[in-house]
Write a protein that holds these residues in place. Structure first.
Motif, PDB file in Angstrom:
ATOM      1  N   UNK A  17      13.834 -14.907 -28.357  1.00 41.55           N
ATOM      2  CA  UNK A  17      15.025 -14.831 -29.198  1.00 41.55           C
ATOM      3  C   UNK A  17      16.154 -14.210 -28.379  1.00 41.55           C
ATOM      4  N   UNK A  18      17.300 -14.885 -28.362  1.00 39.38           N
ATOM      5  CA  UNK A  18      18.463 -14.394 -27.640  1.00 39.38           C
ATOM      6  C   UNK A  18      19.627 -14.215 -28.613  1.00 39.38           C
ATOM      7  N   UNK A  19      20.279 -13.075 -28.521  1.00 39.19           N
ATOM      8  CA  UNK A  19      21.444 -12.816 -29.346  1.00 39.19           C
ATOM      9  C   UNK A  19      22.671 -13.352 -28.612  1.00 39.19           C
ATOM     10  N   UNK A  20      23.302 -14.362 -29.204  1.00 41.82           N
ATOM     11  CA  UNK A  20      24.459 -15.001 -28.580  1.00 41.82           C
ATOM     12  C   UNK A  20      25.679 -14.106 -28.731  1.00 41.82           C
ATOM     13  N   UNK A  21      26.314 -13.792 -27.585  1.00 41.89           N
ATOM     14  CA  UNK A  21      27.525 -12.967 -27.617  1.00 41.89           C
ATOM     15  C   UNK A  21      28.776 -13.833 -27.734  1.00 41.89           C
ATOM     16  N   UNK A  22      28.777 -14.948 -27.038  1.00 41.32           N
ATOM     17  CA  UNK A  22      29.880 -15.900 -27.195  1.00 41.32           C
ATOM     18  C   UNK A  22      29.562 -17.186 -26.440  1.00 41.32           C
ATOM     19  N   UNK A  23      30.277 -18.250 -26.800  1.00 39.55           N
ATOM     20  CA  UNK A  23      30.179 -19.522 -26.091  1.00 39.55           C
ATOM     21  C   UNK A  23      31.159 -19.505 -24.914  1.00 39.55           C
ATOM     22  N   UNK A  24      30.635 -19.829 -23.742  1.00 38.98           N
ATOM     23  CA  UNK A  24      31.517 -19.967 -22.575  1.00 38.98           C
ATOM     24  C   UNK A  24      32.066 -21.391 -22.502  1.00 38.98           C
ATOM     25  N   UNK A  60      36.371 -13.187 -26.583  1.00 36.33           N
ATOM     26  CA  UNK A  60      35.980 -13.648 -25.249  1.00 36.33           C
ATOM     27  C   UNK A  60      36.276 -15.138 -25.073  1.00 36.33           C
ATOM     28  N   UNK A  61      37.560 -15.456 -24.940  1.00 42.43           N
ATOM     29  CA  UNK A  61      37.942 -16.856 -24.728  1.00 42.43           C
ATOM     30  C   UNK A  61      37.843 -17.665 -26.016  1.00 42.43           C
ATOM     31  N   UNK A  62      38.268 -18.897 -25.953  1.00 39.11           N
ATOM     32  CA  UNK A  62      38.229 -19.765 -27.135  1.00 39.11           C
ATOM     33  C   UNK A  62      37.907 -21.195 -26.705  1.00 39.11           C
ATOM     34  N   UNK A  63      36.640 -21.493 -26.445  1.00 40.40           N
ATOM     35  CA  UNK A  63      36.277 -22.847 -26.003  1.00 40.40           C
ATOM     36  C   UNK A  63      36.465 -23.901 -27.072  1.00 40.40           C
TER      37      UNK A  63
END
Length: 373
Positions: free
Chosen positions: A180-187, A272-275
């Motif tokens: 299980x990985x906690x997603x911090x943001x989409x790059x 953290x950015x906006x893809x």
């Protein structure tokens, strides 16, 4: 005739007893004692269900107190033998190698037209009254029912399935070995999705995946508690923990990688950015929005990319699972909500999502195998 049949049964001459009972039935079919000895013959030859039915029917029609007493004693003998057999089977299941591995047993939802049969099965196997059994059956979504060793729970599970009560059981290790990985943001989101995430040890990294790899999604609302001052008995002020808000969670299940990617509006780093800024379906710009609107944009975009099933019955499951969480030692919630005090709701969501993952993965594998055959 009564004494002859009794003597044959005492001597284990069941063939002779059957012939005598046939003669007795032909000569005196209404003799009330005939039913008692038919029941005894059925008992002796292992036809316990038929014997129990014979005795219970006698209790409905008999007027002789001695016959009624013997019918009750026959039922008691059958029940005692069944319980002894049941306890012996449980003891054997517990004694099998590896039977002490922690496991969970679930009750699956039951359609209205099948509830009576499923409730009867649950009542019989678990020694419950029919009303209690019926109330424990879920109508929607699965429900936690027991925690224990896999040997004992598998024994109950197989007995319940045989009694037409839908259940599911699995070892805890089959749930805890899912990454299980906690997603911090989409790059990035195209042509492949790239997420910056953290594992349960809070080690950072990136994962690249195709949207087609997402086999299933799970959503849940986790209550956020805060300490408030409220009026208690006698109008006295007292401090209480109350639900003030909910954390929105979305799990992406990737069966092929045995991986869950967990997104949460409380931990996702929208700054953290906006893809998504160039995505046609996503409006307005990030800088003009609140966290809730940003979360809605994020989930709407994922909905547009992924057409896999969404499971959203967590709240009902969680309410029933909370009492079991403390029995599941080492069950990491894999979610950092920076709570003032830990909450079993976080672990309950991890349990729910892991169960959905394993069940969905198994169903997909079964469908694939069916196509090959």
């Amino acid at each position: 005739m009564q004494h002859e049949v009794a003597s044959a049964l005492d001597q284990h001459d069941y063939k002779g007893a059957a012939q005598l009972l046939k003669q007795w039935q032909e000569q005196s079919p209404k003799d009330p004692w005939l039913g008692i000895y038919i029941g005894r013959y059925q008992e002796a030859t292992g036809k316990t269900k038929a014997a129990e039915a014979t005795y219970r029917n006698l209790l409905k029609v008999a007027r002789n107190s001695r016959i009624m007493t013997q019918a009750r004693q026959g039922i008691e003998r059958i029940m005692a033998a069944q319980e002894a057999e049941r306890q012996d089977a449980i003891a054997q299941a517990k004694a099998a190698p590896g039977s002490d591995q922690p496991a969970v047993l679930l009750l699956d939802p039951v359609a209205p037209d099948q509830r009576a049969e499923a409730a009867q099965g649950l009542a019989t196997v678990m020694k419950l009254d029919p009303y209690t059994a019926r109330m424990q059956l879920p109508g929607k979504g699965f429900r936690m029912y027991r925690v224990g060793g896999i040997g004992e729970l598998q024994h109950y599970g197989e007995a319940l399935k045989a009694a037409n009560t839908p259940v599911y059981w699995t070892k805890l290790t089959d749930l805890t070995n899912i990454e299980v990985f906690q997603v911090l943001f989409f790059r990035a989101v195209a042509p492949h999705a790239v997420v910056v995430c953290a594992n349960d040890s809070k080690q950072m990294g990136t994962i690249t995946f195709s949207w087609s790899e997402v086999n299933q999604r799970v959503t849940g609302l986790l209550p956020i508690f805060e300490s408030v001052i409220d009026l208690g008995p006698w109008q006295k002020l007292e401090r209480k923990q109350k639900t003030q808000d909910y954390a929105h969670c979305l799990d992406l299940h990737l069966y092929g990688r045995s991986t869950i990617l967990r997104l949460c509006d409380r931990t996702y780093e929208f700054q953290q950015g906006d893809p998504f800024s160039d995505a046609d379906a996503v409006q307005p710009a990030l800088s003009q929005t609140t966290t809730r609107i940003n979360w809605n944009r994020l989930t709407q975009y994922i909905d547009a990319q992924v057409k896999s099933p969404i499971l959203s019955d967590f709240t009902a499951f969680g309410e029933g699972a909370l009492e079991y969480i403390d029995l599941l030692s080492g069950f990491n919630p894999c979610l950092d909500l920076a709570r003032v005090k830990p909450s079993n709701w976080d672990s309950a969501f991890q349990l729910y999502s892991s169960l959905c993952f394993r069940r969905g993965q198994a169903a997909t594998a079964a469908q694939f195998e069916h196509l090959l055959n």
